[in-house]
Design a protein around this motif. Structure first.
Motif, PDB file in Angstrom:
ATOM      1  N   PRO A 134       0.848  13.891  -5.198  1.00  0.00           N
ATOM      2  CA  PRO A 134       0.209  15.206  -4.317  1.00  0.00           C
ATOM      3  C   PRO A 134       0.059  14.618  -3.207  1.00  0.00           C
ATOM      4  N   ALA A 135       0.289  16.080  -2.438  1.00  0.00           N
ATOM      5  CA  ALA A 135       0.622  15.860  -0.143  1.00  0.00           C
ATOM      6  C   ALA A 135      -0.127  14.597  -0.249  1.00  0.00           C
ATOM      7  N   GLN A 136      -1.124  14.169  -0.403  1.00  0.00           N
ATOM      8  CA  GLN A 136      -1.709  12.808   0.295  1.00  0.00           C
ATOM      9  C   GLN A 136      -1.649  11.724  -0.444  1.00  0.00           C
ATOM     10  N   VAL A 137      -1.036  11.543  -1.648  1.00  0.00           N
ATOM     11  CA  VAL A 137      -0.521  10.399  -2.570  1.00  0.00           C
ATOM     12  C   VAL A 137       1.005   9.738  -1.714  1.00  0.00           C
ATOM     13  N   THR A 138       1.491  11.059  -1.978  1.00  0.00           N
ATOM     14  CA  THR A 138       3.120  11.672  -1.364  1.00  0.00           C
ATOM     15  C   THR A 138       2.875  10.622   0.421  1.00  0.00           C
ATOM     16  N   LYS A 139       2.061  10.692   0.705  1.00  0.00           N
ATOM     17  CA  LYS A 139       1.807  10.399   2.371  1.00  0.00           C
ATOM     18  C   LYS A 139       1.457   8.710   2.201  1.00  0.00           C
ATOM     19  N   ILE A 140       0.428   7.724   1.643  1.00  0.00           N
ATOM     20  CA  ILE A 140       0.391   7.161   0.834  1.00  0.00           C
ATOM     21  C   ILE A 140       1.327   5.835   0.450  1.00  0.00           C
ATOM     22  N   ALA A 141       2.216   6.870  -0.213  1.00  0.00           N
ATOM     23  CA  ALA A 141       3.546   6.429  -0.699  1.00  0.00           C
ATOM     24  C   ALA A 141       4.625   5.694   0.405  1.00  0.00           C
ATOM     25  N   SER A 142       4.471   6.495   1.582  1.00  0.00           N
ATOM     26  CA  SER A 142       5.705   6.146   2.354  1.00  0.00           C
ATOM     27  C   SER A 142       4.855   5.733   3.582  1.00  0.00           C
ATOM     28  N   LEU A 143       3.818   5.425   3.473  1.00  0.00           N
ATOM     29  CA  LEU A 143       3.399   4.430   4.289  1.00  0.00           C
ATOM     30  C   LEU A 143       3.693   2.671   3.098  1.00  0.00           C
ATOM     31  N   ILE A 144       2.903   2.615   2.488  1.00  0.00           N
ATOM     32  CA  ILE A 144       3.168   1.156   1.054  1.00  0.00           C
ATOM     33  C   ILE A 144       3.952   0.866   0.619  1.00  0.00           C
ATOM     34  N   GLY A 145       4.570   1.808  -0.074  1.00  0.00           N
ATOM     35  CA  GLY A 145       5.746   1.993  -1.059  1.00  0.00           C
ATOM     36  C   GLY A 145       4.641   2.872  -2.540  1.00  0.00           C
ATOM     37  N   LEU A 146       5.570   3.594  -3.372  1.00  0.00           N
ATOM     38  CA  LEU A 146       5.142   4.257  -4.465  1.00  0.00           C
ATOM     39  C   LEU A 146       3.812   2.676  -5.263  1.00  0.00           C
ATOM     40  N   ASP A 147       4.455   1.868  -5.793  1.00  0.00           N
ATOM     41  CA  ASP A 147       3.813   0.749  -6.596  1.00  0.00           C
ATOM     42  C   ASP A 147       2.189   0.656  -6.360  1.00  0.00           C
ATOM     43  N   SER A 149      -8.510  -5.936  -0.592  1.00  0.00           N
ATOM     44  CA  SER A 149      -8.000  -7.090  -2.000  1.00  0.00           C
ATOM     45  C   SER A 149      -7.234  -6.412  -3.012  1.00  0.00           C
ATOM     46  N   LEU A 150      -7.520  -4.705  -2.584  1.00  0.00           N
ATOM     47  CA  LEU A 150      -6.290  -4.081  -3.507  1.00  0.00           C
ATOM     48  C   LEU A 150      -4.745  -3.741  -3.187  1.00  0.00           C
ATOM     49  N   VAL A 151      -4.243  -3.866  -2.177  1.00  0.00           N
ATOM     50  CA  VAL A 151      -3.557  -3.997  -1.766  1.00  0.00           C
ATOM     51  C   VAL A 151      -2.869  -4.181  -0.643  1.00  0.00           C
ATOM     52  N   GLY A 152      -3.816  -5.839  -0.195  1.00  0.00           N
ATOM     53  CA  GLY A 152      -3.033  -6.326   0.469  1.00  0.00           C
ATOM     54  C   GLY A 152      -3.860  -6.201   1.632  1.00  0.00           C
ATOM     55  N   LEU A 153      -2.982  -7.024   2.503  1.00  0.00           N
ATOM     56  CA  LEU A 153      -4.129  -7.044   4.284  1.00  0.00           C
ATOM     57  C   LEU A 153      -2.994  -6.172   4.965  1.00  0.00           C
ATOM     58  N   LYS A 162      -1.565  -0.651   7.762  1.00  0.00           N
ATOM     59  CA  LYS A 162      -0.690   0.510   7.820  1.00  0.00           C
ATOM     60  C   LYS A 162      -1.439   1.712   7.471  1.00  0.00           C
ATOM     61  N   LEU A 163      -2.099   1.768   6.355  1.00  0.00           N
ATOM     62  CA  LEU A 163      -3.458   2.322   6.059  1.00  0.00           C
ATOM     63  C   LEU A 163      -4.552   2.405   6.884  1.00  0.00           C
ATOM     64  N   SER A 164      -4.210   2.163   7.162  1.00  0.00           N
ATOM     65  CA  SER A 164      -5.916   1.315   8.995  1.00  0.00           C
ATOM     66  C   SER A 164      -5.116   3.006   9.682  1.00  0.00           C
ATOM     67  N   LYS A 165      -4.549   2.666  10.030  1.00  0.00           N
ATOM     68  CA  LYS A 165      -3.363   3.418  11.305  1.00  0.00           C
ATOM     69  C   LYS A 165      -3.722   4.502  11.057  1.00  0.00           C
ATOM     70  N   ALA A 166      -3.222   5.234   9.286  1.00  0.00           N
ATOM     71  CA  ALA A 166      -3.607   6.350   9.366  1.00  0.00           C
ATOM     72  C   ALA A 166      -4.645   7.044   9.287  1.00  0.00           C
ATOM     73  N   TYR A 167      -5.402   6.326   8.675  1.00  0.00           N
ATOM     74  CA  TYR A 167      -7.049   6.822   8.372  1.00  0.00           C
ATOM     75  C   TYR A 167      -7.519   5.666   8.158  1.00  0.00           C
ATOM     76  N   GLY A 168      -8.215   5.452   9.646  1.00  0.00           N
ATOM     77  CA  GLY A 168      -8.911   4.459   9.648  1.00  0.00           C
ATOM     78  C   GLY A 168     -10.841   5.315  10.387  1.00  0.00           C
ATOM     79  N   GLY A 169     -10.954   4.545   9.750  1.00  0.00           N
ATOM     80  CA  GLY A 169     -12.569   5.532   9.972  1.00  0.00           C
ATOM     81  C   GLY A 169     -12.686   6.118   8.785  1.00  0.00           C
ATOM     82  N   GLN A 170     -11.608   7.094   7.963  1.00  0.00           N
ATOM     83  CA  GLN A 170     -12.113   7.483   7.305  1.00  0.00           C
ATOM     84  C   GLN A 170     -12.279   7.738   5.338  1.00  0.00           C
TER      85      GLN A 170
END
Length: 117
Positions: A6-19, A51-55, A60-68
């Motif tokens: 899905p597009a949303q997961v693809t964007k997240i994977a581009s930020l932090i990697g597929l695994d 705790s899930l993905v590391g600091l 990186k995720l917070s820069k894209a989705y911070g507060g959401q």
């Protein structure tokens, strides 16, 4: 593995990697079954996302989705494709169908079906 994410997961994977993206999706659905993840503005050690993905990945995720708060899709097809690839790898390594079934939480019949493909 020819599975479209899905597009949303693809964007997240581009930020932090597929695994890490798949681990985030899996854990979000495994905890309460809703797939809801909150992305803090400033991630800190001890927070759920960290705790899930590391600091580093959380930053990186917070820069894209911070507060959401986002509901992530389950991505069943990619789980199945990854699991089937793992079954094949185990079989090629010489593991018995019974041991493979126990390792990946399938029945022996399901393992045979995967190996027959």
């Amino acid at each position: 593995m020819n599975v479209t994410l899905p597009a949303q997961v693809t964007k997240i994977a581009s930020l932090i990697g597929l695994d890490l993206a798949m681990m985030l999706v899996e854990r979000a659905h495994g905890i309460d079954g809703t797939g809801v993840v909150y992305f803090p503005h400033r991630p800190r050690p001890g927070q759920f996302l960290v705790s899930l993905v590391g600091l580093s990945a959380a930053v990186k995720l917070s820069k894209a989705y911070g507060g959401q708060t986002i509901i992530l899709p389950k991505c069943r097809a990619i789980y199945r494709a990854r699991r089937n690839a793992e079954v094949m790898r185990m079989a090629e390594a010489g593991m018995s169908n019974r041991n493979i079934a126990q390792a990946v939480c399938l029945t022996e019949r399901q393992v045979r079906n995967v190996l027959a493909k």
